[in-house]
Design an enzyme around this catalytic site. Structure first.
Site, PDB file in Angstrom:
ATOM      1  N   CYS A   2       0.845  -1.192   0.000  1.00  0.00           N
ATOM      2  CA  CYS A   2       0.000   0.000   0.000  1.00  0.00           C
ATOM      3  C   CYS A   2       0.882   1.245   0.000  1.00  0.00           C
ATOM      4  CB  CYS A   2      -0.938   0.090   1.211  1.00  0.00           C
ATOM      5  SG  CYS A   2      -2.057  -1.290   1.367  1.00  0.00           S
ATOM      6  N   ARG A  27       3.275   0.249  -5.242  1.00  0.00           N
ATOM      7  CA  ARG A  27       3.186  -0.405  -3.934  1.00  0.00           C
ATOM      8  C   ARG A  27       1.910  -1.225  -3.774  1.00  0.00           C
ATOM      9  NH1 ARG A  27       6.790   1.826  -0.452  1.00  0.00           N
ATOM     10  NH2 ARG A  27       5.629   1.011   1.311  1.00  0.00           N
ATOM     11  N   GLY A 101       0.147  -1.104   6.242  1.00  0.00           N
ATOM     12  CA  GLY A 101       0.621  -2.001   7.303  1.00  0.00           C
ATOM     13  C   GLY A 101      -0.476  -2.988   7.658  1.00  0.00           C
ATOM     14  N   LYS A 486      12.438 -13.104 -12.654  1.00  0.00           N
ATOM     15  CA  LYS A 486      11.968 -12.005 -13.514  1.00  0.00           C
ATOM     16  C   LYS A 486      10.838 -12.486 -14.405  1.00  0.00           C
ATOM     17  CE  LYS A 486      13.225  -9.261 -11.902  1.00  0.00           C
ATOM     18  NZ  LYS A 486      13.385  -9.342 -10.731  1.00  0.00           N
ATOM     19  N   GLU A 489       7.577 -13.346 -12.470  1.00  0.00           N
ATOM     20  CA  GLU A 489       6.934 -12.165 -11.881  1.00  0.00           C
ATOM     21  C   GLU A 489       6.062 -11.416 -12.876  1.00  0.00           C
ATOM     22  OE1 GLU A 489       9.640 -10.037  -8.486  1.00  0.00           O
ATOM     23  OE2 GLU A 489      10.518 -10.115 -10.467  1.00  0.00           O
ATOM     24  N   LYS A 604       5.834  -3.868  -4.729  1.00  0.00           N
ATOM     25  CA  LYS A 604       7.280  -3.677  -4.736  1.00  0.00           C
ATOM     26  C   LYS A 604       7.893  -3.847  -3.364  1.00  0.00           C
ATOM     27  CE  LYS A 604      10.969  -1.335  -6.786  1.00  0.00           C
ATOM     28  NZ  LYS A 604      11.375  -2.615  -7.372  1.00  0.00           N
TER      29      LYS A 604
END
Ligand code: G6P
Length: 609
Positions: A2, A27, A101, A486, A489, A604
């Site tokens: 987040c 994020r 979080g 890679k 993903e 990320k």
């Protein structure tokens, strides 16, 4: 995961919040929302899906207000939906909260608050925070936030708005990243620096547990008990363009192309002297650590862990030091045996990965010296480690890591070589030759990028393969792990890496004509062995792609396709061999219609377990 942001100033908050969220979308991107405070009202707008869905929703209205908060979500509690998107509010909508979080005790708090009249509208853990602040709020917002924080267990970076205080925004961090920016008559919060760069380079990095109250013209900081503390701004050196696509179709492609510069920037500060008399310097380190170390323990996650595995081979090769390279989530939950002479290295691009931080804290408790290799100044890992070496990759926005990996390798190779020199395991002549070789790497990386077009064609031929196996021996095996990651993903192809010597112990059973076998073949002493492995795969129907620095033609007849990287010493080959694999993964993802910058289900920065 987040991303959160916030603004207090004289400009309209909505476009600024949306813009900041664009920089933070890496994020998390399953939903997004903003809350803007104006004329005694908080207006919340949120939408499931990528940020552009929220933008479309906002297109027809003017949401005025010069104070606001925003959020881009990677779902943990509650599916991606409009209702579960942040911001969350108390029942009357007078308090709004964005959160990055996890609140671990949210279920208990939810019951407790429900018994006291709170009506919940989402399945998120975050909503309890809005109700809890509301419960303690008796006219003093800071006091209410402090009281609420005492009840929260878990990790959080928060932005809080309250209708009664239209001139301010309260922000808090505990075990989740938060940067506070100070501009001209305006202040900002964000989960990461790139979201602020357009507006200011003067930032504060609040300590864990600290509360920041942002006004237009100042930021006040308070420690956990409410006592005021003073904080000085730090200047961020990253340039603004670094967080823009700069003409490339995707951040990932741009970041792949930035590797020559990032490698040079990372190397330069550590080399001094004239040709034949050069030396590696680490002013930030106590080099005695390397002389006295009995063992090195490297801990990291994802791509950074793969850098750690390459480093294991490098430290053993150059410095004859035993090395353990472990996944942080495993290290922290097993019973690791630490020894007084251990040197602990935590590798993390963001410096915020929850498992890596936990492992580093565990190591510190056992009295080991913790050295951080990270890309982010002011990150939690950088602040908690005993010593820090920075990679100078600049901001990495694409979720799949590229330039962070190669710059981590550069740092770790420099450390391994220096350790070898200090320990007398690398001769003076070899030391000079190795330094010269590392100095040549940025230009060779530039050359490696020239295979771009052939890799695009190669991806067009193979993007639909059911499985792609990467294999290699020694340094090539370590690099293969990153190459396979890679591809999986961003292309969602089933790809795995194998040590070529293990092929006959199981993996070969999976090989058929739907398989692409990518072989990394850069270890000169093992050419014959790896060539046999390629033959074994081909004879079982696999298509064979070989990545090698051997331009002499050894592998020309071996594979169906060969990608030649510049000539490089065996031990340094991962710095170059990964580049064609990054490009191949990128073009496969594009062929499959995926967004390589925002792969499904990934984020990320994994700041929660
Ligand atoms: C996530 C990212 C990876 C990254 C890993 C570790 O999984 O998607 O690209 O390698 O976290 O991140 P760090 O910031 O600790 O290097």
């Amino acid at each position: 995961m987040c991303g959160i942001t916030g603004y207090v100033g004289c400009r309209q908050a909505t476009p600024l919040l949306i813009n900041a969220l664009k920089k933070l979308e890496y994020r998390g991107y399953d939903s997004a929302g903003i809350a803007v405070l104006d004329a005694g009202e908080i207006t919340v707008r949120k939408a499931k899906g990528m940020l552009k869905v929220l933008e479309q929703r906002l297109a027809g209205e003017t949401l005025s207000g010069t104070v606001g908060i925003g959020h881009t979500r990677w779902a943990t509690h509650g599916e991606p939906s409009d209702g579960n998107a942040h911001p969350h509010t108390n029942v009357s909508g007078t308090i709004a909260v964005v959160h990055n979080g996890i609140i671990e005790n949210y279920a208990r708090l939810k019951d407790w608050l429900a018994e006291r009249g709170a009506a919940f509208r989402s399945q998120t853990d975050t909503e309890v925070i809005a109700h809890l602040i509301n419960y303690y709020y008796k006219g003093d917002l800071l006091h209410a936030v402090l009281q609420a924080l005492r009840r929260l267990e878990g990790s959080y970076a928060l932005g809080v708005l309250c209708r009664d205080f239209p001139d301010r925004l309260v922000a808090v961090r505990k075990d989740s990243p938060l940067v506070v920016g100070k501009g001209q008559d305006e202040t900002f919060i964000a989960s990461d620096v790139p979201a602020l760069l357009e507006h200011t380079r003067e930032v504060y990095y609040p300590d864990d547990g600290e509360i920041a109250v942002l006004y237009r013209d100042r930021v006040d900081f308070f420690a956990g008990e409410g006592e005021k503390v003073s904080r000085a701004t730090q200047r961020v050196e990253w340039d603004v363009g670094a967080a823009e696509k700069g003409g490339y179709a995707h951040f990932m492609l741009k970041e792949i192309h930035e590797q020559p510069k990032a490698l040079a920037d990372t190397l330069r500060p550590h080399i001094a002297g004239t040709d034949g008399h050069k030396d590696i310097f680490f002013e930030e380190l106590c080099l005695d650590d390397f002389k006295t170390a009995g063992r090195i323990v490297i801990v990291a996650c994802g791509t950074a862990w793969h850098a750690g595995i390459v480093a294991k081979y490098a430290f053993e090769h150059f410095a004859r030091l035993p090395v353990e390279a472990d996944v942080a989530s495993e290290y922290r939950y097993r019973s690791p045996v630490s020894r007084p002479a251990d040197l602990f290295i935590a590798v993390s691009q963001s410096g915020e990965t929850a498992d890596t931080l936990a492992a580093a804290r565990l190591a510190k408790r056992s009295a080991a010296k913790v050295l951080a290799v990270t890309n982010v100044v002011g990150s939690t890992l950088a602040r908690e480690a005993d010593r820090v070496v920075y990679t100078r990759a600049g901001p990495e926005i694409a979720v799949a890591s590229t330039k962070a990996f190669t710059t981590q390798l550069m740092c770790l190779y420099l450390l391994a070589l220096k350790a070898g020199q200090l320990r007398g395991t690398v001769s003076a002549d070899d030391y000079q030759a190795y330094i010269a070789e590392l100095e040549a790497i940025p230009a060779k990386a530039e050359t490696a990028l020239k295979a771009k077009e052939s890799l695009q064609k190669c991806a067009a031929r193979h993007f639909n393969k059911a499985k792609v196996f990467f294999m290699g021996r020694q340094f090539d095996y370590a690099a293969s792990l990153e190459c396979a990651l890679k591809l999986k993903e961003i292309s969602y192809t089933h790809s795995e890496a194998f040590a070529a010597g293990e092929l006959k112990h199981g993996p070969i059973a999976l090989v058929d004509e739907r398989t692409l076998a990518v072989t990394l073949a850069t270890q000169r002493g093992l050419f014959d062995k790896i060539a046999s492995n390629v033959a074994e795969l081909k004879s079982r129907g696999a298509a064979a792609l070989i990545i090698t620095q051997d331009a002499g033609g050894y592998f020309a007849q071996c594979g169906d396709e060969t990608v030649v990287i510049p000539d490089v010493r065996d031990a340094f080959s991962p710095l170059l061999s990964v580049i064609p694999a990054q490009l191949f993964a990128y073009y496969c993802a594009v062929q499959r219609g995926n967004d390589p910058d925002k792969p499904r289900n990934l984020a990320k920065s994994v700041t929660v377990e």
